[in-house]
Write an enzyme that holds these catalytic residues in place. Structure first.
Site, PDB file in Angstrom:
ATOM      1  N   HIS A  14       0.772  -1.262   0.054  1.00 12.49           N
ATOM      2  CA  HIS A  14       0.255  -0.079  -0.131  1.00 12.49           C
ATOM      3  C   HIS A  14       0.920   1.106   0.012  1.00 12.49           C
ATOM      4  O   HIS A  14       1.670   1.545   1.029  1.00 12.49           O
ATOM      5  CB  HIS A  14      -0.807  -0.096   1.353  1.00 12.49           C
ATOM      6  N   HIS A  16       1.524   5.270  -1.607  1.00 11.37           N
ATOM      7  CA  HIS A  16       1.065   6.511  -2.544  1.00 11.37           C
ATOM      8  C   HIS A  16       2.485   7.135  -3.072  1.00 11.37           C
ATOM      9  O   HIS A  16       3.499   7.741  -2.300  1.00 11.37           O
ATOM     10  CB  HIS A  16       0.539   7.474  -1.399  1.00 11.37           C
ATOM     11  N   LEU A  17       2.492   7.174  -4.619  1.00 11.44           N
ATOM     12  CA  LEU A  17       3.668   7.860  -5.214  1.00 11.44           C
ATOM     13  C   LEU A  17       3.376   9.022  -5.740  1.00 11.44           C
ATOM     14  O   LEU A  17       4.416   9.808  -6.046  1.00 11.44           O
ATOM     15  CB  LEU A  17       3.988   6.934  -6.173  1.00 11.44           C
ATOM     16  N   ASN A  42      -5.168   7.379  -5.836  1.00 11.91           N
ATOM     17  CA  ASN A  42      -6.009   8.492  -5.472  1.00 11.91           C
ATOM     18  C   ASN A  42      -5.358   9.888  -5.721  1.00 11.91           C
ATOM     19  O   ASN A  42      -4.870  10.748  -5.286  1.00 11.91           O
ATOM     20  CB  ASN A  42      -6.283   8.772  -4.076  1.00 11.91           C
ATOM     21  N   LYS A 100      -9.431  -0.435  -5.700  1.00 13.05           N
ATOM     22  CA  LYS A 100      -9.438   0.298  -4.360  1.00 13.05           C
ATOM     23  C   LYS A 100     -10.901   1.069  -4.294  1.00 13.05           C
ATOM     24  O   LYS A 100     -11.233   1.847  -4.993  1.00 13.05           O
ATOM     25  CB  LYS A 100      -8.319   1.603  -4.404  1.00 13.05           C
ATOM     26  N   HIS A 137     -10.371   1.128   1.890  1.00 13.27           N
ATOM     27  CA  HIS A 137     -10.267   2.346   3.034  1.00 13.27           C
ATOM     28  C   HIS A 137     -11.365   2.209   3.760  1.00 13.27           C
ATOM     29  O   HIS A 137     -12.443   2.497   3.648  1.00 13.27           O
ATOM     30  CB  HIS A 137     -10.032   3.495   2.271  1.00 13.27           C
ATOM     31  N   HIS A 175      -4.474  -0.594   5.885  1.00 12.91           N
ATOM     32  CA  HIS A 175      -3.907   0.332   7.047  1.00 12.91           C
ATOM     33  C   HIS A 175      -4.916  -0.114   8.339  1.00 12.91           C
ATOM     34  O   HIS A 175      -5.574   1.098   8.609  1.00 12.91           O
ATOM     35  CB  HIS A 175      -3.959   1.617   6.759  1.00 12.91           C
ATOM     36  N   ASP A 247       1.388   2.535   3.470  1.00 13.31           N
ATOM     37  CA  ASP A 247       0.860   3.878   3.302  1.00 13.31           C
ATOM     38  C   ASP A 247       1.567   5.010   3.474  1.00 13.31           C
ATOM     39  O   ASP A 247       1.112   6.059   3.944  1.00 13.31           O
ATOM     40  CB  ASP A 247      -0.525   3.691   4.567  1.00 13.31           C
TER      41      ASP A 247
HETATM   42  O1  DOR Z   1      -3.217   9.440   5.691  1.00 15.88           O
HETATM   43  C1  DOR Z   1      -3.607   9.257   4.598  1.00 15.88           C
HETATM   44  N1  DOR Z   1      -2.981   9.546   3.509  1.00 15.88           N
HETATM   45  N2  DOR Z   1      -4.770   8.377   4.442  1.00 15.88           N
HETATM   46  C2  DOR Z   1      -5.353   7.936   3.409  1.00 15.88           C
HETATM   47  O2  DOR Z   1      -6.084   7.387   3.402  1.00 15.88           O
HETATM   48  C3  DOR Z   1      -4.647   8.902   2.214  1.00 15.88           C
HETATM   49  C4  DOR Z   1      -3.383   9.159   2.350  1.00 15.88           C
HETATM   50  C5  DOR Z   1      -2.908  10.154   1.187  1.00 15.88           C
HETATM   51  O3  DOR Z   1      -3.114  10.061   0.028  1.00 15.88           O
HETATM   52  O4  DOR Z   1      -2.383  11.373   1.511  1.00 15.88           O
HETATM   53 ZN    ZN Z   2      -3.131   5.070   1.741  1.00 17.12          ZN
END
Ligand code: DOR
Ligand code: ZN
Length: 345
Positions: A14, A16-17, A42, A100, A137, A175, A247
């Site tokens: 999991h 985020h890039l 996202n 997702k 989520h 998470h 995450d």
């Molecule tokens: O803390 C978080 N940041 N939770 C999420 O579900 C999204 C993520 C983000 O994209 O910044």
């Molecule tokens: Zn996330």
């Protein structure tokens, strides 16, 4: 005392890039230690179609040095307009590894998420039929539900009814932050969970006592200590249904250090040393490889990575950069709050 530990190269289930300058700045922080990662969709706008996923994957791969075989595993962002046939085609061609589910409004860039689960049932039925995992989520967005109860309430109101209706749907509760989440995974077939590095280390006191510390603010929000202990027990148990999903979610310092700061902890840089510390403290170093490198691939039906990494324990604490400077701005690295003696060789 154990000084070195060689394990199968880990994966991040999991991550985020982001995109553009942020992506270029932070990608090496993950590829240094990890072989693969499940890439969250996202973005603004989100990664909704198989074509979006192919294009995003190409932007990531274009930034990798020629000799880097890091593999981004793409996901689609489920919307009420998602086409089940596009999802099935993307799964069949291995363009995506999962879909997702963001409840609309639950977190960063979730506005295009799902308001009414009935409207995505054709997609979920198709996924159940072909065995494609749904990454969830798991928080309700009902404004009347306390932020610390949103995960437990989601299980009761949304996830449990969904899995009763579609028991063959393969679900990853992303998470997980509560003992309720751990108990649910333990009790439910076809269900696994990712655990983040930071939720194994911090609780809500870390975030709030002695001053508000925005770099520990994330969603789901860190809970009380008893919940952290339940997560730690799950991570170090060897149970194949729990695996690492950092995450790691970069936001620039101005976006975090604000009157309305963004949710996200950036832990890609030092996750493996932090986890070695935590597992050693729990007398469970022998379970680290399962958590970071074996359980995730088994759930996703993939072989473990062919390569290895070696962690070594130093006499003096290892220093990690406090921030990663990117062309999008500085990003603060997760501070576990105690000295770390492990490093990846
Ligand atoms: O803390 C978080 N940041 N939770 C999420 O579900 C999204 C993520 C983000 O994209 O910044
Ligand atoms: Zn996330």
């Amino acid at each position: 005392m154990q000084r070195t530990l060689t394990i199968t190269r880990p994966d991040d289930w999991h991550l985020h890039l982001r995109d553009g300058d942020m992506l270029a700045g932070i990608l090496p922080e993950t590829t240094r230690d990890f072989g693969r990662a499940i890439i969250m969709p996202n973005l603004v706008p989100p990664v909704v179609t198989s074509l979006d996923a192919l294009r995003y994957r190409a932007r990531i791969i274009d930034l990798l040095p020629d000799d880097d075989d890091f593999l981004p595993l793409m996901t689609l962002y489920l919307t009420e307009g998602t086409d089940p046939e596009d999802v099935a085609m993307a799964a069949k061609t291995r363009t995506i590894a999962a879909v997702k589910l963001y409840p609309a409004g639950a977190t960063t860039n979730s506005d295009s998420g799902v308001r009414d689960l009935d409207r995505v049932m054709p997609v979920l039925e198709k996924m159940a039929g072909i065995g494609l995992p749904l990454c969830v989520h798991g928080e309700v967005t009902d404004p009347h539900v306390d932020i610390f109860d949103r995960e437990a309430t989601f299980i009761e109101r949304v996830l449990s009814p969904l899995q009763t209706r579609l028991p063959t749907l393969r679900v990853v509760m992303e998470h997980v932050t509560t003992r309720d989440g751990v108990a649910y995974v333990n009790a439910t077939r076809n269900t696994a969970a990712t655990l983040t590095t930071h939720h194994l280390i911090i609780n809500r006191n870390t975030l709030l006592v002695g001053g508000i510390r925005p770099h520990y603010y994330c969603l789901p929000i860190a809970k009380r200590e008893a919940h952290r202990l339940a997560l730690l027990e799950a991570a170090t148990s060897g149970n194949p249904n729990f695996f690492l999903g950092t995450d790691s979610a970069p936001h620039t310092d101005p976006a975090k250090e604000s009157a309305c700061g963004c949710a996200g902890v950036f832990s890609a840089t030092n996750t493996m040393p932090c986890l070695a510390h935590v597992f050693e403290e729990a007398d469970a170093l022998d379970k680290l490889e399962a958590f970071t490198s074996l359980n995730g691939p088994a759930f996703y039906g993939l072989p473990p990575n062919p390569g290895k990494i070696t962690l070594t324990k130093q006499d003096t604490p290892v220093t990690f950069p406090a921030k990663i400077e990117t062309d999008a701005g500085p990003i603060t690295v997760f501070d576990p709050g105690f000295p770390i003696h492990w490093q990846v060789a």
